[in-house]
Structure formats: C-alpha cells, structure tokens
Enzyme design. Sequence first.
Site, PDB file in Angstrom:
ATOM      1  N   LYS A  34     -10.165-107.935 -52.573  1.00  0.00           N
ATOM      2  CA  LYS A  34     -11.370-107.933 -52.741  1.00  0.00           C
ATOM      3  C   LYS A  34     -12.169-109.300 -52.541  1.00  0.00           C
ATOM      4  O   LYS A  34     -12.995-109.652 -52.069  1.00  0.00           O
ATOM      5  CB  LYS A  34     -12.032-107.402 -54.106  1.00  0.00           C
ATOM      6  CG  LYS A  34     -11.387-105.877 -54.222  1.00  0.00           C
ATOM      7  CD  LYS A  34     -11.852-105.278 -55.673  1.00  0.00           C
ATOM      8  CE  LYS A  34     -11.331-106.072 -56.957  1.00  0.00           C
ATOM      9  NZ  LYS A  34      -9.829-105.826 -56.932  1.00  0.00           N
ATOM     10  N   ARG A  65     -16.327-102.355 -63.426  1.00  0.00           N
ATOM     11  CA  ARG A  65     -14.911-101.868 -63.470  1.00  0.00           C
ATOM     12  C   ARG A  65     -14.903-100.354 -64.498  1.00  0.00           C
ATOM     13  O   ARG A  65     -13.883 -99.972 -64.706  1.00  0.00           O
ATOM     14  CB  ARG A  65     -13.955-102.849 -64.098  1.00  0.00           C
ATOM     15  CG  ARG A  65     -13.171-103.583 -62.799  1.00  0.00           C
ATOM     16  CD  ARG A  65     -12.278-104.660 -63.811  1.00  0.00           C
ATOM     17  NE  ARG A  65     -11.314-105.061 -63.278  1.00  0.00           N
ATOM     18  CZ  ARG A  65     -11.269-106.444 -62.471  1.00  0.00           C
ATOM     19  NH1 ARG A  65     -12.088-106.898 -62.176  1.00  0.00           N
ATOM     20  NH2 ARG A  65     -10.068-106.699 -61.943  1.00  0.00           N
ATOM     21  N   ARG A  81       1.162-114.547 -54.647  1.00  0.00           N
ATOM     22  CA  ARG A  81      -0.219-115.122 -54.459  1.00  0.00           C
ATOM     23  C   ARG A  81      -0.338-116.574 -55.125  1.00  0.00           C
ATOM     24  O   ARG A  81       0.088-116.696 -56.172  1.00  0.00           O
ATOM     25  CB  ARG A  81      -1.513-114.506 -54.433  1.00  0.00           C
ATOM     26  CG  ARG A  81      -1.867-114.085 -55.586  1.00  0.00           C
ATOM     27  CD  ARG A  81      -2.938-113.091 -55.360  1.00  0.00           C
ATOM     28  NE  ARG A  81      -3.643-112.670 -56.721  1.00  0.00           N
ATOM     29  CZ  ARG A  81      -4.604-111.711 -56.726  1.00  0.00           C
ATOM     30  NH1 ARG A  81      -4.961-111.128 -55.679  1.00  0.00           N
ATOM     31  NH2 ARG A  81      -4.885-111.248 -57.990  1.00  0.00           N
ATOM     32  N   ARG A  97      -2.240-117.663 -60.836  1.00  0.00           N
ATOM     33  CA  ARG A  97      -2.905-117.139 -61.951  1.00  0.00           C
ATOM     34  C   ARG A  97      -1.924-116.675 -63.042  1.00  0.00           C
ATOM     35  O   ARG A  97      -0.760-116.029 -62.588  1.00  0.00           O
ATOM     36  CB  ARG A  97      -3.643-115.855 -61.349  1.00  0.00           C
ATOM     37  CG  ARG A  97      -5.001-116.590 -60.851  1.00  0.00           C
ATOM     38  CD  ARG A  97      -5.754-115.126 -60.121  1.00  0.00           C
ATOM     39  NE  ARG A  97      -5.846-114.340 -61.078  1.00  0.00           N
ATOM     40  CZ  ARG A  97      -6.544-112.857 -61.018  1.00  0.00           C
ATOM     41  NH1 ARG A  97      -7.295-112.885 -59.850  1.00  0.00           N
ATOM     42  NH2 ARG A  97      -6.690-111.995 -61.800  1.00  0.00           N
ATOM     43  N   ARG A 101      -2.393-104.043 -65.448  1.00  0.00           N
ATOM     44  CA  ARG A 101      -3.895-104.175 -64.559  1.00  0.00           C
ATOM     45  C   ARG A 101      -3.901-102.808 -63.755  1.00  0.00           C
ATOM     46  O   ARG A 101      -4.978-102.520 -63.650  1.00  0.00           O
ATOM     47  CB  ARG A 101      -3.983-105.444 -63.663  1.00  0.00           C
ATOM     48  CG  ARG A 101      -4.154-106.614 -64.576  1.00  0.00           C
ATOM     49  CD  ARG A 101      -3.762-108.054 -64.158  1.00  0.00           C
ATOM     50  NE  ARG A 101      -4.593-108.081 -62.773  1.00  0.00           N
ATOM     51  CZ  ARG A 101      -4.202-109.148 -61.999  1.00  0.00           C
ATOM     52  NH1 ARG A 101      -3.229-109.896 -61.888  1.00  0.00           N
ATOM     53  NH2 ARG A 101      -5.226-109.458 -60.953  1.00  0.00           N
TER      54      ARG A 101
HETATM   55  P1  AMP Z   1      -9.694-110.042 -61.310  1.00  0.00           P
HETATM   56  O1  AMP Z   1      -9.862-111.573 -60.826  1.00  0.00           O
HETATM   57  O2  AMP Z   1     -11.087-109.301 -60.833  1.00  0.00           O
HETATM   58  O3  AMP Z   1      -8.406-109.469 -60.974  1.00  0.00           O
HETATM   59  O4  AMP Z   1      -9.833-110.126 -62.918  1.00  0.00           O
HETATM   60  C1  AMP Z   1      -9.060-110.719 -64.003  1.00  0.00           C
HETATM   61  C2  AMP Z   1      -9.130-110.294 -65.159  1.00  0.00           C
HETATM   62  O5  AMP Z   1     -10.415-110.462 -65.845  1.00  0.00           O
HETATM   63  C3  AMP Z   1      -8.841-108.599 -65.377  1.00  0.00           C
HETATM   64  O6  AMP Z   1      -7.538-108.067 -65.333  1.00  0.00           O
HETATM   65  C4  AMP Z   1      -9.681-108.421 -66.625  1.00  0.00           C
HETATM   66  O7  AMP Z   1      -8.916-108.678 -67.891  1.00  0.00           O
HETATM   67  C5  AMP Z   1     -10.724-109.340 -66.518  1.00  0.00           C
HETATM   68  N1  AMP Z   1     -12.167-108.744 -65.924  1.00  0.00           N
HETATM   69  C6  AMP Z   1     -12.588-109.101 -64.699  1.00  0.00           C
HETATM   70  N2  AMP Z   1     -13.686-108.524 -64.463  1.00  0.00           N
HETATM   71  C7  AMP Z   1     -13.855-107.529 -65.236  1.00  0.00           C
HETATM   72  C8  AMP Z   1     -14.616-106.442 -65.465  1.00  0.00           C
HETATM   73  N3  AMP Z   1     -15.579-106.345 -64.466  1.00  0.00           N
HETATM   74  N4  AMP Z   1     -14.510-105.671 -66.736  1.00  0.00           N
HETATM   75  C9  AMP Z   1     -13.467-105.969 -67.584  1.00  0.00           C
HETATM   76  N5  AMP Z   1     -12.608-106.960 -67.468  1.00  0.00           N
HETATM   77  C10 AMP Z   1     -12.638-107.562 -66.355  1.00  0.00           C
END
Ligand code: AMP
Length: 216
Positions: free
Chosen positions: A13, A88, A127, A161, A172
């Site tokens: 994404k 989400r 990554r 990360r 996740r």
């Molecule tokens: P991402 O970088 O989008 O994979 O997000 C990393 C982490 O941030 C996720 O595993 C969640 O813990 C948190 N997170 C990111 N976006 C959201 C969201 N829209 N709602 C809830 N948690 C989020």
Amino acid sequence: MNLVLLGPPGAGKGTQAKLLLKGRNLVQLSTGDMLRAAVAAGTELGREAGAIMGRGELVPDALVIGLIAERTDEGGKADGYIFDGFPRTIAQAEALDGLLEERGSKVDRVIVMEVDDDALVERIAGRFACAKCEEGYHDTFRLPKVDGICDKCGGTEFVRRPDDNAETVRARLKAYRAQTKPLIGYYRRQGKLRAVDGMADISEVASAIGQALDMR
Ligand code: AMP
C-alpha cells in the site's frame, strides 16, 4: 478524488501510494507513518500507540480518527487524499465518511490489493528503509545497487520496523482478517471497490491501479 488503499500488511500500500502521488496533486495520509512519527517524538499518544503497535494490534479508533481529522483540515489546496492504512475498521470507515461529508467530499474509489498470506510474511520480514530519506528496500526483491549505500540519497544507515518480525506480523494479519477485511463488503456495497492483484511487479500493480481509478 479521494482514494482508499486497502489490503493486508505487506501488500504494498505504501509503495503504491507513493507512486500514485507522482503527477497528481494528492496528499498521502498514512496512519502508520503518523503513529511512528508520534512514537519517535515520544509524545503521550506515541507512548500509548507504540506498545499496541509492538503487539501487532490496532490502536483505538478514536485515536487514529483524531489524527486523520487533524490532517484532513490541512489539505485545502490538494485535489484529494490517498488514505493508506486507514480506515482499518468499520467505525473508522464511517468516521471517514462523516469527516469528508463535512467538507463536501466523499470516498471516490477503494482499491483492495490481494496478496497470498505466505508471500506477505516473506515480504514484510525482508523489508528495510534508508534512515535518511525512507526509500524502501528488501533483502530478496530490492537491495541497494551498491551494498550499504542508498540509491536515492547516498545515506549509509538503514532501519527496520520493530513490528516487522514474524511474531508481530502474524498478529497484524489476524487483526487484518478480523477487523479490516469487513471493509471489503462495506465498500463493495457502495460500488466503490476495485480489486487488483498485489502479487504482480510493482509497476504492473501501479498500472492496474491506474486503470481501476479510471473505471466508472
Ligand atoms: P502500518 O504502517 O499501516 O502497517 O501500521 C502499523 C501499525 O500501526 C499497525 O499494526 C497498527 O498497530 C497501527 N495502525 C496504523 N494504522 C491504523 C489504523 N487505521 N487503525 C488502528 N491501528 C493502526
């Protein structure tokens, strides 16, 4: 044009959001990036979110909705937003509809990136990114042209990360299946959803998304 990119962690994404920005006057809003910035800044929100992110769970809806509400106030001059990693949950999607409606706008298109579960773990676990310019790399799919030097900015430090480890990735994925997947039906019922094959090359996925955006 307001666009939502939907898909499991590791679907690509963020990569596709950045490609979509080229030649378009859109603003990318990634709640993951915003939360990582809050963690790095050591704010109260960052401390609360950081522990949850470390477990691979979703942070509370109210928290991310608040972040998005602040940022959708800013983008006055852009032609729209690319939402990456948000919404989400159904509650977040409903809140986004409300926020955009207040601004005389709406979600126009939702792209769901479909990827095999097995591929996701490999994609995520490999990554890393340049610490300076955040250019993304991968142990198997994309190493820097010169070992240890960022292709884009010449930086020599790279970061991974903390939530990109196998155990957290599994959590996740579980959160994605339980809480985020229902959004596919939510947006399909509204006629906004288009699916693309996220297993293809980055450039092929980008052109499939481009076509999906033009489709009526
Ligand atoms: P991402 O970088 O989008 O994979 O997000 C990393 C982490 O941030 C996720 O595993 C969640 O813990 C948190 N997170 C990111 N976006 C959201 C969201 N829209 N709602 C809830 N948690 C989020």
